[in-house]
Design a protein around this motif. Structure first.
Motif, PDB file in Angstrom:
ATOM      1  N   HIS A   3      59.842 -20.527 -49.542  1.00  0.00           N
ATOM      2  CA  HIS A   3      60.904 -21.496 -49.305  1.00  0.00           C
ATOM      3  C   HIS A   3      61.157 -22.255 -50.602  1.00  0.00           C
ATOM      4  N   VAL A   4      62.406 -22.352 -50.984  1.00  0.00           N
ATOM      5  CA  VAL A   4      62.752 -23.002 -52.245  1.00  0.00           C
ATOM      6  C   VAL A   4      63.967 -23.896 -52.065  1.00  0.00           C
ATOM      7  N   THR A   5      64.158 -24.777 -53.024  1.00  0.00           N
ATOM      8  CA  THR A   5      65.354 -25.595 -53.110  1.00  0.00           C
ATOM      9  C   THR A   5      65.504 -26.026 -54.564  1.00  0.00           C
ATOM     10  N   SER A   6      66.562 -26.752 -54.871  1.00  0.00           N
ATOM     11  CA  SER A   6      66.780 -27.193 -56.248  1.00  0.00           C
ATOM     12  C   SER A   6      65.930 -28.431 -56.537  1.00  0.00           C
ATOM     13  N   PRO A   7      65.644 -28.711 -57.795  1.00  0.00           N
ATOM     14  CA  PRO A   7      64.828 -29.882 -58.137  1.00  0.00           C
ATOM     15  C   PRO A   7      65.463 -31.209 -57.687  1.00  0.00           C
ATOM     16  N   GLY A   8      66.785 -31.241 -57.571  1.00  0.00           N
ATOM     17  CA  GLY A   8      67.447 -32.476 -57.180  1.00  0.00           C
ATOM     18  C   GLY A   8      67.567 -32.691 -55.684  1.00  0.00           C
ATOM     19  N   ARG A  40      70.335 -22.798 -55.821  1.00  0.00           N
ATOM     20  CA  ARG A  40      70.307 -23.373 -57.163  1.00  0.00           C
ATOM     21  C   ARG A  40      71.193 -24.618 -57.265  1.00  0.00           C
ATOM     22  N   ALA A  41      72.297 -24.591 -56.514  1.00  0.00           N
ATOM     23  CA  ALA A  41      73.250 -25.704 -56.562  1.00  0.00           C
ATOM     24  C   ALA A  41      72.810 -26.891 -55.713  1.00  0.00           C
ATOM     25  N   GLY A  42      71.694 -26.762 -54.996  1.00  0.00           N
ATOM     26  CA  GLY A  42      71.197 -27.869 -54.188  1.00  0.00           C
ATOM     27  C   GLY A  42      71.924 -28.048 -52.875  1.00  0.00           C
ATOM     28  N   LEU A  43      72.548 -26.998 -52.373  1.00  0.00           N
ATOM     29  CA  LEU A  43      73.315 -27.091 -51.132  1.00  0.00           C
ATOM     30  C   LEU A  43      72.440 -26.959 -49.893  1.00  0.00           C
ATOM     31  N   GLY A  44      71.159 -26.750 -50.074  1.00  0.00           N
ATOM     32  CA  GLY A  44      70.252 -26.623 -48.937  1.00  0.00           C
ATOM     33  C   GLY A  44      68.920 -26.066 -49.396  1.00  0.00           C
ATOM     34  N   TRP A  45      68.123 -25.658 -48.421  1.00  0.00           N
ATOM     35  CA  TRP A  45      66.845 -25.030 -48.716  1.00  0.00           C
ATOM     36  C   TRP A  45      66.771 -23.738 -47.914  1.00  0.00           C
ATOM     37  N   GLY A  46      65.880 -22.832 -48.304  1.00  0.00           N
ATOM     38  CA  GLY A  46      65.786 -21.576 -47.570  1.00  0.00           C
ATOM     39  C   GLY A  46      64.758 -20.639 -48.166  1.00  0.00           C
ATOM     40  N   GLY A  47      64.532 -19.528 -47.464  1.00  0.00           N
ATOM     41  CA  GLY A  47      63.561 -18.529 -47.896  1.00  0.00           C
ATOM     42  C   GLY A  47      64.200 -17.483 -48.783  1.00  0.00           C
ATOM     43  N   MET A  48      63.445 -17.042 -49.789  1.00  0.00           N
ATOM     44  CA  MET A  48      63.902 -16.003 -50.713  1.00  0.00           C
ATOM     45  C   MET A  48      62.729 -15.084 -51.043  1.00  0.00           C
ATOM     46  N   PRO A  49      63.001 -13.835 -51.414  1.00  0.00           N
ATOM     47  CA  PRO A  49      61.925 -12.970 -51.892  1.00  0.00           C
ATOM     48  C   PRO A  49      61.247 -13.602 -53.112  1.00  0.00           C
ATOM     49  N   ALA A  50      59.927 -13.638 -53.083  1.00  0.00           N
ATOM     50  CA  ALA A  50      59.189 -14.321 -54.148  1.00  0.00           C
ATOM     51  C   ALA A  50      59.502 -13.745 -55.524  1.00  0.00           C
TER      52      ALA A  50
END
Length: 316
Positions: free
Chosen positions: A172-177, A233-243
């Motif tokens: 799960h990832v999101t942008s730093p902001g 990357r744009a910070g529009l949400g969070w979600g799962g991605m292939p590592a």
């Protein structure tokens, strides 16, 4: 006259050039030197150019002969490929290999398999589609593809057979902001539910009502993994991605990993399978491709992801 040029003449030409003499070509081809000489003379007559300079002790290629020798090698090699392909087709090789692959499948492993396939089956066309979830199965149901590589979430009809391939670690990832980036500890579901989760969907109805890793009631549905990546990357949400896909982003700080409090101990993992109709088992090319993909197992990647998760949990 050129239409009468034969493969035998070309092979004789190549043998004479390689052996450096007509007698050497005769020994290699098990023919009398006189037959070699006559064959090459006839070929020169058909080409309208001299292939060998015979004024010396041993025949030497003329400039025209050097140019035509390269083309002769190509033509003879193409015929060899043609014969090999015909033999394989007679033995059960598919005229074409058509595959549909889950968008989450590791691109490096897929590219390596396709590269090896091209070397092993240079004359077999490859048709490759990339879809998500249930849309991976649909082309095989429709008869447009013979082989599907879906994730575990996709609905697989009972008339299909499955073979396990590999496991894809998800993070799960999101942008730093994004607010979740600075939460500072494993995030409870109540907090995740306050933020938009970017969720991959498909263009079919086969996975309708099925969810994988959806932890927030606030979702944006995207059918394109590239768009999801850009939105994260744009910070529009969070979600799962292939590592593997976001490994570079995480290293550079473009994305940050977040950990759900109720996530599995080793994180979310998507199992991949090779799927085909049981009444239409893989042919020579498809079987080769499946076996090649099985060599793409990524235990090292899994250990790396699990190590990072343990480190992160200790740190936060």
């Amino acid at each position: 006259m050129l239409d009468a040029v034969t493969l035998d003449q070309l092979r004789t030409f190549i043998a004479a050039a390689d052996e450096g003499s007509f007698s050497g070509a005769g020994r290699k081809l098990r023919r009398a030197q006189s037959v070699i000489s006559k064959t090459l003379a006839n070929l020169e007559g058909q080409f309208g150019v001299k292939l060998f300079d015979r004024t010396r002790r041993r025949p030497v290629l003329t400039p025209q002969g050097q140019v035509l020798l390269a083309h002769a090698r190509t033509a003879a090699g193409d015929v060899d490929l043609l014969k090999a392909q015909a033999k394989r087709l007679a033995g059960g090789l598919e005229p074409e290999l058509s595959i549909v692959v889950e968008v989450m499948f590791p691109m490096a492993a897929l590219t390596a398999a396709v590269t090896a396939f091209h070397a092993a089956f240079p004359l077999t066309p490859l048709r490759l589609y990339v879809e998500a979830l249930g849309a991976v199965i649909q082309p095989v149901l429709d008869g447009r593809c013979t082989l599907a590589i879906p994730g575990a979430l996709a609905f697989v009809p009972p008339q299909f057979s499955q073979e396990p391939l590999l496991q894809v670690p998800l993070v799960h990832v999101t942008s730093p902001g994004h607010p979740l980036a600075s939460y500072g500890r494993p995030i409870p579901s109540s907090e995740l539910a306050k933020h938009v989760q970017l969720v991959l969907t498909d263009r079919s109805t086969l996975s309708a009502g099925k969810e994988f890793g959806v932890l927030s009631p606030r979702t944006w549905r995207l059918a394109d993994l590239g768009a999801k990546h850009a939105f994260l990357r744009a910070g529009l949400g969070w979600g799962g991605m292939p590592a593997e896909l976001v490994k570079s982003d995480l290293a550079r700080g473009i994305l940050v990993e977040i950990v759900a409090a109720d996530s599995p101990p080793n994180g979310f993992v998507l199992s991949m399978h090779a799927v085909y109709r049981t009444d239409t088992p893989p042919g020579i090319a498809a079987r080769w491709f499946i076996d090649r993909l099985k060599q793409g197992l990524t235990p090292v990647v899994m250990k790396d992801i699990q190590r990072r998760r343990r480190t992160r949990r200790r740190r936060i």
